[in-house]
Design an enzyme around this catalytic site. Sequence first.
Site, PDB file in Angstrom:
ATOM      1  CE  LYS A   1      54.890  55.662   7.250  1.00 21.61           C
ATOM      2  NZ  LYS A   1      54.118  54.922   8.283  1.00 21.61           N
TER       3      LYS A   1
ATOM      4  CE1 TYR B   1      53.725  58.315   5.445  1.00 21.00           C
ATOM      5  CE2 TYR B   1      54.891  58.026   3.363  1.00 21.00           C
ATOM      6  CZ  TYR B   1      53.985  57.573   4.302  1.00 21.00           C
ATOM      7  OH  TYR B   1      53.332  56.380   4.094  1.00 21.00           O
TER       8      TYR B   1
END
Length: 258
Positions: free
Chosen positions: A152, A148
């Site tokens: 990002k 993740y």
Amino acid sequence: MRQSVAIVTGAAGDIGRAIARRLGEDHDVVLLADIDSGAAEKAVQALGDGKRFVPVACDVTDAESAGKLAVTAGEHGIVRTLVNNAGAARAVSLHDTTPDIWRMDNALNLEAAFLCFRAVEDMLKESRGSVINIASVNGMNVFGHPAYSVAKAGLLHLTRLIAVEYGKFGIRSNAVAPGTVRTQAWEVRAAANPEVFEEARRWYPLQRIVNPEDVANAVHFLAGPLAAAITGVCLPVDCGLTAGQAELARTFSQSNHY
């Protein structure tokens, strides 16, 4: 005159719904796009205006589905604002991150934003519109959830790429990076551990955590005329977390090592 349209992906969740509500103040139509069509319909019901807020079923990780979202947007007017909000985090550690998790997290948290932007870029050129990517403090520092977080970080770079390459068309591209946000997911954690918010709060200089409305206010600002000269930036909405961790500062000051 064509109606102004905002698209919010992942809009059935707490953050997406708050963003949609705020953008509804100065857009004629807000499309609440979500892979869960039933949840998107419930979000629209909660917002209470079935004419301004429209639920749309969309798998943002699929180029064809993103293209259909763009067609739906065009039927309502012209896209002025795209908010790439859809996202999720899976494995906490790199050791526990499988190849499938790595691919899924990157598809949802990074590639989806690229697909959605490309699907509506012509309308954004016409409207001289704005892209706001919902990133995370995880893309700026190491806080766990590696797949993740890497996605990002990539999303922040995509934000700058769009700003630089598409600025000549009047398109602005910015990111908002929330810290811990008090959503239903965190309420579930709080049910299991009543101290979870207190434990999180101590790391934040403002001694509180973010709520969905804080994120929505930042998005609304970046999408609006007051931010007309702002592009290519990441705005942390994190109660000061990325400025420095309060608990570490207190520990350091109490140690008398100056």
